[in-house]
Write a protein that holds these residues in place. Structure first.
Motif, mmCIF file in Angstrom:
data_model
loop_
_atom_site.group_PDB
_atom_site.id
_atom_site.type_symbol
_atom_site.label_atom_id
_atom_site.label_comp_id
_atom_site.label_asym_id
_atom_site.label_seq_id
_atom_site.Cartn_x
_atom_site.Cartn_y
_atom_site.Cartn_z
ATOM 1 N N GLY A 186 0.820 -1.345 -0.254
ATOM 2 C CA GLY A 186 -0.222 0.540 0.237
ATOM 3 C C GLY A 186 0.723 1.159 0.040
ATOM 4 N N GLU A 187 -0.106 2.154 -0.030
ATOM 5 C CA GLU A 187 0.929 3.664 -0.430
ATOM 6 C C GLU A 187 1.375 4.590 0.388
ATOM 7 N N LYS A 188 0.663 4.224 1.937
ATOM 8 C CA LYS A 188 0.598 4.811 3.634
ATOM 9 C C LYS A 188 1.395 6.621 3.207
ATOM 10 N N ARG A 189 -0.041 6.198 2.451
ATOM 11 C CA ARG A 189 0.613 8.625 2.911
ATOM 12 C C ARG A 189 0.114 9.933 3.799
ATOM 13 N N ASN A 190 -0.218 8.861 4.585
ATOM 14 C CA ASN A 190 -0.455 9.816 5.534
ATOM 15 C C ASN A 190 0.414 9.134 6.735
ATOM 16 N N SER A 191 1.428 8.054 7.030
ATOM 17 C CA SER A 191 2.185 7.710 7.559
ATOM 18 C C SER A 191 3.293 8.217 7.697
ATOM 19 N N GLN A 192 3.378 8.514 9.221
ATOM 20 C CA GLN A 192 4.838 9.392 9.757
ATOM 21 C C GLN A 192 5.831 7.821 10.318
ATOM 22 N N LEU A 193 5.752 7.043 9.697
ATOM 23 C CA LEU A 193 6.709 5.582 10.348
ATOM 24 C C LEU A 193 7.155 4.723 9.088
ATOM 25 N N ALA A 194 6.178 4.819 8.071
ATOM 26 C CA ALA A 194 6.632 4.083 6.851
ATOM 27 C C ALA A 194 7.109 5.712 6.497
ATOM 28 N N LYS A 195 8.607 4.708 5.434
ATOM 29 C CA LYS A 195 9.199 5.990 4.742
ATOM 30 C C LYS A 195 10.223 4.503 3.577
ATOM 31 N N PHE A 196 10.469 5.621 2.844
ATOM 32 C CA PHE A 196 11.625 4.954 1.368
ATOM 33 C C PHE A 196 12.815 4.630 2.047
ATOM 34 N N GLY A 197 12.930 3.310 1.901
ATOM 35 C CA GLY A 197 15.017 3.620 2.600
ATOM 36 C C GLY A 197 15.026 1.916 1.479
ATOM 37 N N ARG A 198 16.899 1.307 2.570
ATOM 38 C CA ARG A 198 16.966 0.816 1.631
ATOM 39 C C ARG A 198 16.267 -0.204 2.213
ATOM 40 N N SER A 199 15.730 -1.161 1.225
ATOM 41 C CA SER A 199 15.196 -2.677 1.807
ATOM 42 C C SER A 199 15.826 -3.763 1.689
ATOM 43 N N LYS A 200 16.039 -4.160 3.372
ATOM 44 C CA LYS A 200 16.737 -6.560 2.899
ATOM 45 C C LYS A 200 15.876 -6.949 2.768
ATOM 46 N N GLU A 201 14.504 -6.560 1.832
ATOM 47 C CA GLU A 201 14.081 -7.430 0.771
ATOM 48 C C GLU A 201 14.526 -6.892 -0.878
ATOM 49 N N LYS A 202 15.312 -5.751 -0.640
ATOM 50 C CA LYS A 202 15.313 -5.348 -2.487
ATOM 51 C C LYS A 202 13.617 -4.779 -2.632
ATOM 52 N N ARG A 203 13.004 -4.426 -2.041
ATOM 53 C CA ARG A 203 11.278 -3.586 -2.177
ATOM 54 C C ARG A 203 11.781 -1.939 -2.633
ATOM 55 N N SER A 204 12.590 -1.999 -3.057
ATOM 56 C CA SER A 204 12.871 -0.046 -3.342
ATOM 57 C C SER A 204 11.424 0.146 -3.878
ATOM 58 N N ASP A 205 10.605 -0.790 -4.194
ATOM 59 C CA ASP A 205 9.070 0.111 -4.493
ATOM 60 C C ASP A 205 7.991 0.212 -3.213
ATOM 61 N N ALA A 206 8.223 -0.446 -2.232
ATOM 62 C CA ALA A 206 7.762 0.131 -1.169
ATOM 63 C C ALA A 206 8.471 0.834 0.193
ATOM 64 N N LYS A 207 7.321 1.229 0.445
ATOM 65 C CA LYS A 207 8.061 1.815 2.105
ATOM 66 C C LYS A 207 8.269 0.563 3.387
ATOM 67 N N LEU A 208 9.158 1.232 4.024
ATOM 68 C CA LEU A 208 9.727 0.105 5.519
ATOM 69 C C LEU A 208 9.429 0.615 6.347
ATOM 70 N N VAL A 209 9.456 0.555 7.728
ATOM 71 C CA VAL A 209 9.476 0.095 9.226
ATOM 72 C C VAL A 209 11.405 -0.437 9.501
ATOM 73 N N VAL A 210 11.340 -0.022 10.597
ATOM 74 C CA VAL A 210 12.450 -0.561 10.862
ATOM 75 C C VAL A 210 12.765 -1.213 12.125
ATOM 76 N N LEU A 211 12.541 -2.583 12.591
ATOM 77 C CA LEU A 211 12.897 -2.818 13.267
ATOM 78 C C LEU A 211 13.877 -3.609 14.378
ATOM 79 N N ALA A 212 14.195 -2.481 15.701
ATOM 80 C CA ALA A 212 15.751 -3.183 16.730
ATOM 81 C C ALA A 212 15.316 -3.421 16.947
ATOM 82 N N LEU A 213 16.418 -4.691 17.255
ATOM 83 C CA LEU A 213 16.547 -5.791 18.797
ATOM 84 C C LEU A 213 17.350 -5.755 19.531
ATOM 85 N N VAL A 214 17.422 -5.765 20.354
ATOM 86 C CA VAL A 214 18.508 -6.548 21.814
ATOM 87 C C VAL A 214 18.011 -8.029 21.826
#
Length: 488
Positions: A186-214
């Motif tokens: 989906g486009e996620k037009r009004n999302s503050q979380l979803a942004k274009f970035g460097r995708s681990k799955e090579k999905r440059s066409d889709a917006k991403l969210v980052v998950l950080a784990l300890v």
């Protein structure tokens, strides 16, 4: 005769024909049978029980439900004392039962809320375990439950971190930190979380969210954070390091990092907070020498490859460095290098062919521009080539282009293939110990793989940010159950 009569009695058989046996046989049969009954060594049904027996072939099943995996997951939920925790943070008993139902369902059958409702009502006996009224389960209530669980995220993670340490007598001496991302449909037009970035799955066409784990070396999550999709790996550590103290055992733990996070600023931050670090060096060492007092160490990995470890020193830094030579990495880098070299030479060949074709680029300055663009496109291999352009000084027309590999540079490159450096401020000088500590980072890679694939965190279909964060947190809670079962 005695044996046959006893067997018939045990198997509840009645003879069709009366047999006249002598009185001695009957006395022995009666005596032995009474001794068998009094010893209770055989499972012998009384006549009363036999009258209630049914023919199994006449039974029919209706409303059959699965309970095996659900029972294991719910027992784990109870062992982790999650219901009392939810009650202590404001959940009602009914809300706690619904939360248990949802998390157990996610661990056993990862799916959307709509599919989860259908699965609970048609296939699973999870509600019989948790006590929640199955008729009340709806997708809207599952959405609301996930949001409520996310609001209690810090309390839940802190509790689970302590509880698993108590259950399995764990000490968080080694802490793993890494990031991954997952993409949205989906486009996620009004999302503050979803942004274009460097995708681990090579999905440059889709917006991403980052998950950080300890994560600790047993795979238990100590802390998690959900970040914007364009967040750089190196900018995420500051907030996470402040949370470590409240979620891990006190003491000088070792933080194991990947190269993407191991900037000088982050390493100084870790050290200033009282932790140790071990990471892959972001830069390849150049001016270094081997420690003469240390021998070369050869280790066999689980993949049956032999790696080479050598301690090295450098004047620029006081940290301990370990040179690692990996055959699998060498093979991968060699394949990439050959591929880039072939592509670079193909670009040069195109420029050469244009000099001898009608309408091709022949002006010397334009030819140099094309060579420059080719070098910019393949920076990792272009420096191993000597390129010569011959031109007519009067007309400024290039007449020939030749190239050859720099033999010395190419040899040095081949020798460095498969080599990387581990860096640490630990006071540990045994090469195999440093290597084994760093290899624990495979555990966080396994956690990401389980979350994304087995627990269905990829892709994300939710439209608003609150639902997205609740969805990711629900998957993390299910992972707690899965990893606890695995560890047991």
């Amino acid at each position: 005769k005695i044996q046959k009569h006893l067997s018939d009695k045990y198997e509840q058989k009645t003879s069709l024909f009366d047999q006249e046996d002598d009185i001695v046989v009957k006395q022995y049969v009666d005596d032995f049978w009474q001794r068998i009954l009094s010893s209770q060594k055989l499972d012998i049904k009384s006549p009363e029980k036999l009258s209630r027996m049914v023919d199994m072939d006449t039974l029919q099943h209706s409303n059959a439900r699965e309970i095996g995996a659900e029972n294991i997951a719910y027992q784990t939920w109870e062992k982790l004392n999650l219901t009392p925790l939810l009650l202590s943070v404001g959940f009602s008993p009914e809300q706690a039962m619904l939360a248990a139902t949802q998390v157990v369902s996610r661990a056993v059958y990862p799916a959307s809320e709509l599919k989860t409702v259908r699965w609970i009502k048609e296939n699973s006996a999870v509600c019989e375990l948790t006590g929640y009224d199955m008729d009340k389960v709806t997708k809207d209530r599952l959405y609301k439950s996930a949001l409520d669980l996310y609001k209690a995220k810090d309390a839940i993670e802190s509790h689970l971190s302590r509880r698993t340490n108590e259950l399995f007598d764990l000490e968080d001496k080694i802490i793993l930190y890494d990031l991954t991302n997952t993409y949205f449909e989906g486009e996620k037009r009004n999302s503050q979380l979803a942004k274009f970035g460097r995708s681990k799955e090579k999905r440059s066409d889709a917006k991403l969210v980052v998950l950080a784990l300890v994560v600790n070396v047993e795979g238990f999550i100590k802390y998690s954070s959900i970040l914007e999709g364009n967040m750089a790996d190196s900018n995420t550590l500051s907030a996470m390091i402040d949370k470590l103290a409240s979620h891990t055992c006190p003491g000088p733990a070792v933080v194991v990092l990947d190269a993407g996070i191991a900037t000088e600023e982050n390493l100084n931050l870790i050290q200033n907070k009282g932790y140790r670090y071990l990471c892959v060096s972001r830069t390849r060492l150049k001016d270094y020498s081997y420690v003469p007092s240390r021998l070369t160490t050869l280790l066999d990995t689980k993949s049956k490859q032999t790696i080479r470890l050598r301690s090295v020193t450098t004047e620029k830094n006081t940290d301990y460095y370990l040179e690692v030579k990996s055959p699998s990495k060498e093979k991968k880098e060699e394949g990439m290098k050959l591929q880039f070299e072939n592509r670079f030479e193909q670009e040069l060949q195109k420029i050469h062919n244009a000099l001898h074709s009608k309408g091709g680029t022949k002006k010397a300055d334009k030819v140099h521009q094309r060579i420059g663009r080719a070098k910019e496109k393949y920076p990792s291999v272009q420096r191993y080539y000597e390129i010569t352009v011959s031109s007519d000084a009067k007309t400024g027309i290039a007449t020939e282009i030749t190239w050859k590999k720099d033999t010395e540079r190419h040899r040095e490159k081949n020798e460095s293939l498969g080599v990387y450096f581990l860096r640490t401020n630990l006071n540990v000088k045994e090469e195999h110990v440093v290597w084994n500590i760093y290899n624990t980072i495979r555990e966080i890679e396994n956690a990401f793989r389980t979350l994304k694939t087995d627990l269905d965190l990829r892709p994300i279909y939710h439209k608003n940010d609150d639902a997205t964060m609740a969805h990711l947190h629900l998957g993390i809670l299910a992972y707690w159950l899965v990893n606890t079962v695995r560890h047991q």
